[in-house]
Design a protein around this motif. Structure first.
Motif, PDB file in Angstrom:
ATOM      1  N   GLY A   1       0.825  -1.197   0.000  1.00 32.67           N
ATOM      2  CA  GLY A   1       0.000   0.000   0.000  1.00 32.67           C
ATOM      3  C   GLY A   1       0.860   1.249   0.000  1.00 32.67           C
ATOM      4  N   PRO A   2       0.350   2.399   0.482  1.00 26.36           N
ATOM      5  CA  PRO A   2      -0.928   2.477   1.195  1.00 26.36           C
ATOM      6  C   PRO A   2      -2.133   2.391   0.266  1.00 26.36           C
ATOM      7  CG  PRO A   2       0.050   4.646   1.013  1.00 26.36           C
ATOM      8  CD  PRO A   2       1.050   3.672   0.434  1.00 26.36           C
ATOM      9  N   LEU A   3      -3.204   1.840   0.804  1.00 23.96           N
ATOM     10  CA  LEU A   3      -4.474   1.743   0.115  1.00 23.96           C
ATOM     11  C   LEU A   3      -5.408   2.766   0.752  1.00 23.96           C
ATOM     12  CD1 LEU A   3      -6.393   0.232  -1.839  1.00 23.96           C
ATOM     13  CD2 LEU A   3      -6.918  -1.330   0.045  1.00 23.96           C
ATOM     14  N   SER A   4      -5.915   3.653  -0.085  1.00 27.96           N
ATOM     15  CA  SER A   4      -6.771   4.717   0.409  1.00 27.96           C
ATOM     16  C   SER A   4      -8.190   4.510  -0.108  1.00 27.96           C
ATOM     17  CB  SER A   4      -6.233   6.075  -0.045  1.00 27.96           C
ATOM     18  OG  SER A   4      -6.962   7.124   0.531  1.00 27.96           O
TER      19      SER A   4
ATOM     20  N   SER B   1      -0.701 -25.246   2.322  1.00 24.94           N
ATOM     21  CA  SER B   1      -1.186 -24.458   3.453  1.00 24.94           C
ATOM     22  C   SER B   1      -2.664 -24.721   3.678  1.00 24.94           C
ATOM     23  CB  SER B   1      -0.968 -22.959   3.197  1.00 24.94           C
ATOM     24  OG  SER B   1       0.413 -22.675   3.107  1.00 24.94           O
ATOM     25  N   GLN B   2      -3.044 -24.763   4.947  1.00 29.06           N
ATOM     26  CA  GLN B   2      -4.404 -25.173   5.267  1.00 29.06           C
ATOM     27  C   GLN B   2      -5.219 -24.116   5.993  1.00 29.06           C
ATOM     28  OE1 GLN B   2      -3.494 -28.741   7.530  1.00 29.06           O
ATOM     29  NE2 GLN B   2      -3.766 -30.032   5.724  1.00 29.06           N
ATOM     30  N   SER B   3      -4.535 -23.213   6.681  1.00 34.12           N
ATOM     31  CA  SER B   3      -5.251 -22.240   7.508  1.00 34.12           C
ATOM     32  C   SER B   3      -4.782 -20.832   7.162  1.00 34.12           C
ATOM     33  CB  SER B   3      -4.995 -22.523   8.994  1.00 34.12           C
ATOM     34  OG  SER B   3      -5.298 -23.871   9.296  1.00 34.12           O
ATOM     35  N   PHE B   4      -5.750 -19.916   7.141  1.00 31.19           N
ATOM     36  CA  PHE B   4      -5.463 -18.558   6.648  1.00 31.19           C
ATOM     37  C   PHE B   4      -6.112 -17.546   7.579  1.00 31.19           C
ATOM     38  CE2 PHE B   4      -3.891 -20.388   2.787  1.00 31.19           C
ATOM     39  CZ  PHE B   4      -4.592 -21.574   2.716  1.00 31.19           C
ATOM     40  N   PHE B   5      -5.365 -16.494   7.872  1.00 27.69           N
ATOM     41  CA  PHE B   5      -5.800 -15.569   8.912  1.00 27.69           C
ATOM     42  C   PHE B   5      -5.569 -14.127   8.484  1.00 27.69           C
ATOM     43  CE2 PHE B   5      -5.940 -19.212  11.650  1.00 27.69           C
ATOM     44  CZ  PHE B   5      -4.889 -20.002  11.223  1.00 27.69           C
ATOM     45  N   TRP B   6      -6.422 -13.260   8.996  1.00 27.63           N
ATOM     46  CA  TRP B   6      -6.216 -11.815   8.850  1.00 27.63           C
ATOM     47  C   TRP B   6      -6.095 -11.195  10.236  1.00 27.63           C
ATOM     48  CZ3 TRP B   6      -5.014  -9.297   4.526  1.00 27.63           C
ATOM     49  CH2 TRP B   6      -5.301  -9.904   3.300  1.00 27.63           C
ATOM     50  N   TYR B   7      -4.993 -10.490  10.418  1.00 31.29           N
ATOM     51  CA  TYR B   7      -4.760  -9.752  11.644  1.00 31.29           C
ATOM     52  C   TYR B   7      -4.784  -8.252  11.315  1.00 31.29           C
ATOM     53  CZ  TYR B   7      -3.258 -13.705  14.572  1.00 31.29           C
ATOM     54  OH  TYR B   7      -3.208 -14.860  15.316  1.00 31.29           O
ATOM     55  N   ARG B   8      -5.253  -7.477  12.264  1.00 28.63           N
ATOM     56  CA  ARG B   8      -5.246  -6.021  12.141  1.00 28.63           C
ATOM     57  C   ARG B   8      -4.232  -5.465  13.135  1.00 28.63           C
ATOM     58  NH1 ARG B   8     -10.895  -3.791  13.337  1.00 28.63           N
ATOM     59  NH2 ARG B   8     -10.319  -4.439  15.445  1.00 28.63           N
ATOM     60  N   GLN B   9      -3.442  -4.492  12.669  1.00 25.06           N
ATOM     61  CA  GLN B   9      -2.438  -3.888  13.542  1.00 25.06           C
ATOM     62  C   GLN B   9      -2.528  -2.373  13.419  1.00 25.06           C
ATOM     63  OE1 GLN B   9       1.730  -4.907  12.765  1.00 25.06           O
ATOM     64  NE2 GLN B   9       2.230  -4.636  14.931  1.00 25.06           N
ATOM     65  N   TYR B  10      -2.997  -1.743  14.497  1.00 24.28           N
ATOM     66  CA  TYR B  10      -2.999  -0.288  14.544  1.00 24.28           C
ATOM     67  C   TYR B  10      -1.569   0.203  14.772  1.00 24.28           C
ATOM     68  CZ  TYR B  10      -8.100  -0.435  14.890  1.00 24.28           C
ATOM     69  OH  TYR B  10      -9.439  -0.636  14.645  1.00 24.28           O
TER      70      TYR B  10
ATOM     71  N   PRO C   1     -13.421   5.221   9.429  1.00 23.79           N
ATOM     72  CA  PRO C   1     -12.069   5.721   9.743  1.00 23.79           C
ATOM     73  C   PRO C   1     -11.351   4.843  10.763  1.00 23.79           C
ATOM     74  CG  PRO C   1     -13.583   7.552   9.581  1.00 23.79           C
ATOM     75  CD  PRO C   1     -14.423   6.308   9.476  1.00 23.79           C
ATOM     76  N   SER C   2     -12.113   4.209  11.654  1.00 30.59           N
ATOM     77  CA  SER C   2     -11.497   3.329  12.664  1.00 30.59           C
ATOM     78  C   SER C   2     -10.918   2.053  12.050  1.00 30.59           C
ATOM     79  CB  SER C   2     -12.526   2.957  13.737  1.00 30.59           C
ATOM     80  OG  SER C   2     -13.634   2.305  13.152  1.00 30.59           O
ATOM     81  N   ASP C   3     -11.229   1.795  10.789  1.00 27.51           N
ATOM     82  CA  ASP C   3     -10.644   0.636  10.107  1.00 27.51           C
ATOM     83  C   ASP C   3      -9.237   0.937   9.585  1.00 27.51           C
ATOM     84  OD1 ASP C   3     -13.867  -0.093   8.603  1.00 27.51           O
ATOM     85  OD2 ASP C   3     -12.973  -0.948  10.430  1.00 27.51           O
ATOM     86  N   SER C   4      -8.814   2.185   9.680  1.00 27.71           N
ATOM     87  CA  SER C   4      -7.476   2.566   9.220  1.00 27.71           C
ATOM     88  C   SER C   4      -6.432   1.854  10.072  1.00 27.71           C
ATOM     89  CB  SER C   4      -7.288   4.077   9.307  1.00 27.71           C
ATOM     90  OG  SER C   4      -8.185   4.754   8.454  1.00 27.71           O
ATOM     91  N   ALA C   5      -5.643   1.012   9.434  1.00 33.21           N
ATOM     92  CA  ALA C   5      -4.669   0.174  10.140  1.00 33.21           C
ATOM     93  C   ALA C   5      -3.858  -0.589   9.097  1.00 33.21           C
ATOM     94  CB  ALA C   5      -5.374  -0.820  11.065  1.00 33.21           C
ATOM     95  N   THR C   6      -2.908  -1.362   9.560  1.00 30.95           N
ATOM     96  CA  THR C   6      -2.207  -2.298   8.683  1.00 30.95           C
ATOM     97  C   THR C   6      -2.833  -3.675   8.852  1.00 30.95           C
ATOM     98  OG1 THR C   6      -0.106  -1.093   8.749  1.00 30.95           O
ATOM     99  CG2 THR C   6       0.001  -3.432   8.180  1.00 30.95           C
ATOM    100  N   TYR C   7      -3.135  -4.311   7.740  1.00 33.28           N
ATOM    101  CA  TYR C   7      -3.773  -5.626   7.760  1.00 33.28           C
ATOM    102  C   TYR C   7      -2.756  -6.678   7.335  1.00 33.28           C
ATOM    103  CZ  TYR C   7      -8.080  -3.276   8.705  1.00 33.28           C
ATOM    104  OH  TYR C   7      -9.049  -2.519   9.322  1.00 33.28           O
ATOM    105  N   LEU C   8      -2.537  -7.628   8.231  1.00 35.43           N
ATOM    106  CA  LEU C   8      -1.547  -8.673   8.024  1.00 35.43           C
ATOM    107  C   LEU C   8      -2.233  -9.976   7.642  1.00 35.43           C
ATOM    108  CD1 LEU C   8       0.463  -7.920  11.265  1.00 35.43           C
ATOM    109  CD2 LEU C   8       1.347  -7.556   8.973  1.00 35.43           C
ATOM    110  N   CYS C   9      -1.808 -10.533   6.530  1.00 36.10           N
ATOM    111  CA  CYS C   9      -2.263 -11.861   6.125  1.00 36.10           C
ATOM    112  C   CYS C   9      -1.300 -12.882   6.737  1.00 36.10           C
ATOM    113  CB  CYS C   9      -2.247 -11.948   4.609  1.00 36.10           C
ATOM    114  SG  CYS C   9      -2.609 -13.571   3.905  1.00 36.10           S
TER     115      CYS C   9
ATOM    116  N   LEU D   1      -3.891   0.423   5.269  1.00 34.66           N
ATOM    117  CA  LEU D   1      -5.193   0.898   4.785  1.00 34.66           C
ATOM    118  C   LEU D   1      -5.543   2.211   5.470  1.00 34.66           C
ATOM    119  CD1 LEU D   1      -7.924   0.458   3.271  1.00 34.66           C
ATOM    120  CD2 LEU D   1      -8.691  -0.785   5.312  1.00 34.66           C
ATOM    121  N   THR D   2      -5.939   3.192   4.676  1.00 34.18           N
ATOM    122  CA  THR D   2      -6.407   4.469   5.209  1.00 34.18           C
ATOM    123  C   THR D   2      -7.817   4.720   4.705  1.00 34.18           C
ATOM    124  OG1 THR D   2      -4.162   5.388   5.261  1.00 34.18           O
ATOM    125  CG2 THR D   2      -5.997   6.953   5.328  1.00 34.18           C
TER     126      THR D   2
END
Lengths: 112, 116
Positions: A9-12, A30-39, A81-89, A108-109
């Motif tokens: 990104g950044p993705l706006s 690979s069998q399991s997939f996750f999304w983490y959010r990091q402010y 706006p509160s979704d603005s963060a870095t999203y980790l796969c 993401l912004t």
């Protein structure tokens, strides 16, 4: 080739729109997939996980998995706006010792 | 329920000095992880413990990094001697089981290391 790749990104995205985050992985087993959010300045927190091909919805979040294409995505509807963060796969790697491998993250912004 | 505790939060040292980070996982969590997160990158697993045994330390630079988990609870990560490239946030995480079933790792606040 990185094990887990994301566009840094950044993705706006304007507030209220759909944000689409993408991730590809190299380990076909690979069998399991996750999304983490990091402010900014904070630690990662799990927001979604998916194991099977298709879509999985949780509130405003939808995770999509396509194992044939080795592709996983996260959609955020009605972005705030509160979704603005870095999203980790993150993907469970099974070659060698099983472990959770993170991508570099997409920043993401959400613009009001 | 108390979260994962880490200390210190911040540490500034000069290269070739040593540093130690401490982690106390969530009570009852058998698996403990140390990740290194360099600015702008995703977390990289350094070492994973299951109780007090090492499950994976393949990416731990063993010539300078060491970690232990005594009695299967607290853990310490040590760097000696530190290099400039060790500047990063060191994240400790724990999970109830091996963790990958749900992938739910609970992270501490992290310890930010700056090596000058």
């Amino acid at each position: 080739q990185k094990e887990v790749e994301q566009n840094s990104g950044p993705l706006s995205v304007p507030e209220g729109a759909i944000a689409s985050l993408n991730c590809t992985y190299s380990d076909r087993g690979s069998q399991s997939f996750f999304w983490y959010r990091q402010y900014s300045g904070k630690s990662p927190e799990l927001i979604m996980f998916i194991y099977s091909n298709g879509d999985k919805e949780d509130g405003r979040f939808t995770a999509q998995l396509n194992k044939a294409s080795q592709y996983v995505s996260l959609l955020i509807r009605d972005s705030q706006p509160s979704d603005s963060a870095t999203y980790l796969c993150a993907v469970t790697r099974i070659q060698g010792a099983q472990k959770l491998v993170f991508g570099q993250g997409t920043r993401l912004t959400i613009n009001p | 329920e108390a979260g994962v505790a880490q200390s210190p939060r911040y540490k500034i040292i000069e290269k070739r000095q040593s540093v130690a980070f401490w982690c106390n996982p969530i009570s009852g969590h058998a698996t403990l992880y140390w990740y290194q997160q360099i600015l702008g990158q995703g977390p990289k697993l350094l070492i994973q413990f299951q109780n007090n045994g090492v499950v994976d330390d393949s990416q731990l630079p063993k010539d300078r990094f060491s970690a232990e988990r005594l009695k299967g609870v607290d853990s310490t990560l040590k760097i000696q001697p530190a290099k400039l490239e060790d500047s990063a946030v060191y994240l400790c995480a724990s999970s109830l089981d091996r963790g990958y079933g749900t992938g739910e790792l609970f992270f501490g606040e992290g310890s930010r290391l700056t090596v000058l």
